[in-house]
Design a protein around this motif. Structure first.
Motif, PDB file in Angstrom:
ATOM      1  N   ARG A   1     -15.188  50.370 -16.499  1.00  0.00           N
ATOM      2  CA  ARG A   1     -15.225  51.832 -16.540  1.00  0.00           C
ATOM      3  C   ARG A   1     -16.461  52.423 -15.901  1.00  0.00           C
ATOM      4  O   ARG A   1     -16.423  53.543 -15.409  1.00  0.00           O
ATOM      5  N   ALA A   2     -17.572  51.711 -15.918  1.00  0.00           N
ATOM      6  CA  ALA A   2     -18.798  52.304 -15.384  1.00  0.00           C
ATOM      7  C   ALA A   2     -19.140  51.784 -13.995  1.00  0.00           C
ATOM      8  O   ALA A   2     -19.931  52.390 -13.302  1.00  0.00           O
ATOM      9  N   LEU A   3     -18.570  50.644 -13.608  1.00  0.00           N
ATOM     10  CA  LEU A   3     -18.934  50.080 -12.309  1.00  0.00           C
ATOM     11  C   LEU A   3     -17.755  49.969 -11.345  1.00  0.00           C
ATOM     12  O   LEU A   3     -17.712  50.619 -10.310  1.00  0.00           O
ATOM     13  N   LEU A   4     -16.784  49.133 -11.709  1.00  0.00           N
ATOM     14  CA  LEU A   4     -15.756  48.777 -10.730  1.00  0.00           C
ATOM     15  C   LEU A   4     -14.869  49.962 -10.365  1.00  0.00           C
ATOM     16  O   LEU A   4     -14.689  50.265  -9.184  1.00  0.00           O
TER      17      LEU A   4
ATOM     18  N   THR B   1     -13.727  38.186 -15.629  1.00  0.00           N
ATOM     19  CA  THR B   1     -15.056  38.131 -16.222  1.00  0.00           C
ATOM     20  C   THR B   1     -15.539  39.474 -16.747  1.00  0.00           C
ATOM     21  O   THR B   1     -16.386  39.514 -17.629  1.00  0.00           O
ATOM     22  N   ALA B   2     -15.013  40.571 -16.225  1.00  0.00           N
ATOM     23  CA  ALA B   2     -15.593  41.879 -16.548  1.00  0.00           C
ATOM     24  C   ALA B   2     -15.231  42.322 -17.952  1.00  0.00           C
ATOM     25  O   ALA B   2     -14.165  41.988 -18.467  1.00  0.00           O
ATOM     26  N   ASN B   3     -16.133  43.078 -18.571  1.00  0.00           N
ATOM     27  CA  ASN B   3     -15.805  43.716 -19.849  1.00  0.00           C
ATOM     28  C   ASN B   3     -15.474  45.180 -19.582  1.00  0.00           C
ATOM     29  O   ASN B   3     -15.509  45.636 -18.443  1.00  0.00           O
ATOM     30  N   GLU B   4     -15.188  45.912 -20.673  1.00  0.00           N
ATOM     31  CA  GLU B   4     -14.713  47.279 -20.490  1.00  0.00           C
ATOM     32  C   GLU B   4     -15.767  48.151 -19.825  1.00  0.00           C
ATOM     33  O   GLU B   4     -15.459  48.994 -19.000  1.00  0.00           O
ATOM     34  N   PHE B   5     -17.032  47.927 -20.199  1.00  0.00           N
ATOM     35  CA  PHE B   5     -18.106  48.723 -19.610  1.00  0.00           C
ATOM     36  C   PHE B   5     -18.150  48.519 -18.100  1.00  0.00           C
ATOM     37  O   PHE B   5     -18.269  49.467 -17.331  1.00  0.00           O
ATOM     38  N   THR B   6     -18.021  47.261 -17.675  1.00  0.00           N
ATOM     39  CA  THR B   6     -18.080  46.962 -16.238  1.00  0.00           C
ATOM     40  C   THR B   6     -16.926  47.625 -15.502  1.00  0.00           C
ATOM     41  O   THR B   6     -17.101  48.173 -14.417  1.00  0.00           O
TER      42      THR B   6
END
Lengths: 438, 358
Positions: free
Chosen positions: B50-53, B43-48
């Motif tokens: 690189r910035a979260l996970l 489900t995650a996109n690149e932002f998720t």
């Protein structure tokens, strides 16, 4: 407490869900121009006027002309606080729709630069970033018009030597610089010049943590008794150096800075005592220019600006912000005309940045005569090397005191090519710009 | 009801000391791992990524390293940022000197460099304790960052003084450098974090972990029952710095892509220490909870106004963010001084007796 915990859990879940959905899709009929701004943190004092200028120019275009060729500009700021970690986050958050990215801090530029090649987004870094970015054949996606740090170093040397570098023989030049990639940038060029022209070059670093207390550095400067002191400072370091120079009665006419060290806000701390301090700058405030009148009429009076104090309109840094946004806007215009489109892609924006032609006539047309040095970029030359002026602090504001200076390109070019090649090699496989035939 | 332990009989010591004496814990972990390995990547996109996970995982790992030293062995350290730096610079040198070396091997080896350095700076712990030891590790912090700046060999004499991650592939798939896909990097980091966490859980609940806890609770008593303090303390420094070093290498190679010496300054040490303290000292789970609060929550809060198009300037969002996170940290610590991990324990206990509390 249970309700509170439930609320926290609920809001956290909600926020988490929000993050997993793709970033808000923007309307298709606007151009998304993000800026990784820093209005908070230790460098906020220098960042804020620039960001205000950048923002106000885009607001002006939207208000006065309805955008660029009918397309509104969605100018957006993502706050980094000059923090490299936030920088990555902001780059990732804004890149999906961005036609250009403006990373600011050299540290963020370092992280973002290799990725822009893969993501195919042009980097606009006016007057900062790597000097070797000028080599457009290697750095296909990066632009640092109108002058690089090495250009600045060369102009400063030529200015203090009155155009005759051999006159520097036997002299002593100190570089007081921020101990960060930005501050170390001009050292290789100064060393090369020092070896060629027989002057002594001494870099004195100022750590980020000791920016506001430079007594040790200035004690050393007094002991060395140099003929000139150049400064590559930023944020609180500028004001720190100037106060310390004033306190140790270092003659201001021997003290010169790069364009990021020529900030009205920093000079206010020393005021009259800073009289005679000079900096090289590729922009000069022209407060009665047609553009400034438009800004006052369409942006300031309508209350659309975030500017704190009207007097900030006359600052070098505020007007530099205007100039930077002008570069982005002109690149958009050039791309729109070339590709006969209104909403352009990042690839087309890259072409626009590569074919910027900001000459006297263009500046006249924009109402910006004398506000920035004329320059022209090509696919091989991403800087334009427009040169700069020397500006001098007269106790209350900066005044232009020289004609346009030009850097010694024949000295800088081989160094640029070598450093660019080194960068490409370290980051192999690095995609070169093979289409460029210049 | 959900957490009913009745009927789960233990018939041997082995069963009683199993990793999950309660079956529901194992299910919960399976569920979380399923989320991490299957649901998020889908489900995650690149932002998720690189910035979260990825940052949450890396910070959790760094906090885990520190927690072993501070939470389990009771040795206060303020040098975590610098030890992460040692791992990162060691990995950079290994990768540039031996370009054909597998990245996993390079990261595993770079941990040994920081472990050695950590052990050397841990020597004062044999004589000094508590805040005095914290000051000694603070010296490591300043000295090492200074070294990263001045020793040009470490950054291969780059003009900018920064290290830049080259393109590195493993079995033909780019894992580090600009060409690497976010999802590959996520799986890579997740894999390493899982392995190290498994190792950490077992070392802390086994013989060595008990020795550390004894030293933490009262070192004189520990010595009297025959524990070799020197061995115990230095081993804690070694294991802790190893994990911190690995986290540092991942920090630069799998996430940031470039780093200057200033990145590893005291701020980073404090950040990791806060994660460990807010998550819960002496707990493995706490590091992950702490990292979610300190690393992920600000990012999420920053996204919310943008999602709904609220007319708040990004600088204002940043100010609000700092205030909210600060308030949350204080609230959590007042309500539960033992950190977020303790919260989970309380919730779990309540669930076990629910719906019939005594």
């Amino acid at each position: 407490m249970q309700t509170m915990m439930r609320m926290t859990a609920l809001s956290a879940a909600f926020a988490a869900a929000a993050a997993f959905v793709a970033p808000a899709a923007l309307a298709q009929d606007s151009l998304y121009v993000p800026n990784l701004s820093y209005r908070t943190g230790p460098f906020a004092a220098t960042g804020t006027p620039i960001m205000n200028g950048q923002r106000d120019y885009m607001t002006l275009l939207n208000e006065r002309d309805g955008g660029i060729n009918g397309v509104r500009i969605a100018y957006d700021e993502c706050e980094t606080g000059y923090n490299t970690e936030k920088g990555v986050e902001c780059y990732e958050a804004t890149k999906a729709n961005a036609i250009v990215t403006q990373p600011w801090s050299t540290g963020i530029t370092l992280q973002v630069l290799p990725r822009t090649n893969v993501d195919q987004i042009p980097v606009l870094a006016p007057g900062y970033g790597f000097s070797p970015m000028a080599d457009g054949k290697v750095f296909k996606w990066a632009y640092n018009p109108p002058s690089s740090y090495w250009d600045g170093a060369s102009m400063l040397l030529n200015y203090v030597a009155d155009g005759d570098l051999s006159s520097l023989n036997g002299k002593k030049i100190v570089l007081i610089h921020l101990d960060a990639p930005y501050g170390r940038e001009p050292i290789p060029l100064f060393e090369k010049y020092a070896a060629e022209h027989g002057f002594t070059f001494l870099p004195i670093p100022v750590g980020v943590t000791e920016m506001q207390n430079q007594s040790a550095q200035w004690l050393q400067i007094r002991r060395e008794n140099p003929d000139f002191v150049f400064m590559w400072g930023w944020g609180a370091m500028n004001a720190g150096a100037l106060t310390e120079a004033a306190r140790t009665r270092f003659p201001m006419e021997k003290f010169l800075g790069i364009w990021w060290s020529g900030h009205d806000g920093d000079m206010a701390a020393v005021g009259e005592q800073g009289k005679g301090y000079r900096a090289v700058s590729w922009n000069v405030p022209v407060s009665d220019s047609p553009l400034m009148n438009d800004i006052r009429q369409h942006v300031i009076e309508k209350g659309l600006s975030q500017i704190g104090n009207q007097s900030e309109l006359d600052w070098v840094f505020y007007q530099r912000g205007l100039v930077i946004s002008m570069m982005a806007a002109e690149a958009i215009k050039a791309a729109q005309e070339e590709f006969d489109a209104t909403v352009i892609t990042p690839e087309q924006m890259r072409w626009g940045l590569e074919n910027l032609n900001i000459d006297e006539a263009k500046l006249e047309e924009l109402g910006m005569s004398g506000m920035v040095v004329p320059f022209q970029t090509t696919c091989a030359n991403h800087t334009g090397h427009g040169g700069g002026w020397i500006i001098e602090w007269d106790g209350s504001k900066f005044e232009r005191v020289s004609d346009i200076l030009s850097p010694d390109r024949e000295v800088i070019e081989p160094l640029e090519a070598a450093e660019a090649a080194k960068y490409a090699e370290a980051n192999a496989p690095w995609p070169a710009n093979d289409e460029c035939s210049l | 009801m959900l957490y009913r332990v009745a009927g789960q009989f233990k018939t041997s010591y082995k069963a009683d000391y199993a990793l999950f004496p309660v079956r529901q814990d194992a299910w919960l972990l399976t569920f979380i791992l399923l989320l991490a390995f299957v649901v998020f990547p889908m489900t995650a996109n690149e932002f998720t990524f690189r910035a979260l996970l990825i940052p949450v995982l890396i910070y959790s790992l760094a906090a885990l390293g520190l927690n072993i030293l501070t939470g389990y062995a009771g040795q206060l350290s303020l040098g975590t940022g610098a030890f992460m730096g040692v791992g990162a610079y060691a990995c950079y040198k290994l990768v540039t000197i031996f370009p054909e070396m597998n990245i996993v091997v390079a990261i595993a080896l770079s941990g040994f460099f920081s472990a050695t350095v950590g052990m050397a700076f841990g020597l004062p712990s044999l004589r000094i304790k508590g805040f005095y030891l914290a000051i000694a590790t603070l010296a490591a912090q300043f000295f090492l960052v200074w070294l990263f700046q001045k020793w040009a060999w470490l950054y291969n004499y780059n003009a900018s003084g920064a290290i830049q991650v080259p393109n590195i592939s493993m079995f033909g798939v780019p894992v580090a450098g600009p060409n690497a896909k976010a999802i590959t990097q996520y799986y890579f980091v997740l894999g390493i974090v899982c392995v190290v966490t498994f190792f950490a859980i077992n070392i802390t609940r086994g013989r060595i972990g008990r020795i550390w806890k004894a030293v933490r609770d009262m070192d004189i008593a520990a010595e009297l029952v025959g524990i070799n303090l020197m061995k115990a303390k230095l081993l804690a420094f070694f294991v802790s710095s190893y994990i911190v070093g690995v986290a540092g290498a991942l920090f630069v190679f799998l996430w940031r892509g470039a780093a200057e010496a200033e990145l590893f300054d005291i701020q980073l040490s404090f950040r990791v220490l806060f994660i460990a303290i807010i998550g819960g000292l002496g707990s493995i789970l706490g590091n992950f909870l702490g990292a979610i609060l300190i690393v992920a929550l600000p990012v999420l809060l920053g996204v919310v106004p943008r999602m709904f198009g609220l007319p708040i300037s990004s600088a204002m969002v940043e100010h609000l963010n700092i205030m909210i996170i600060g308030a949350l940290i204080i609230t959590f610590l007042i309500l539960e001084p033992h950190g977020l991990a303790r919260y989970w324990q309380i919730i779990r206990e309540k669930l076990i007796i629910w719906p019939f509390p005594h």
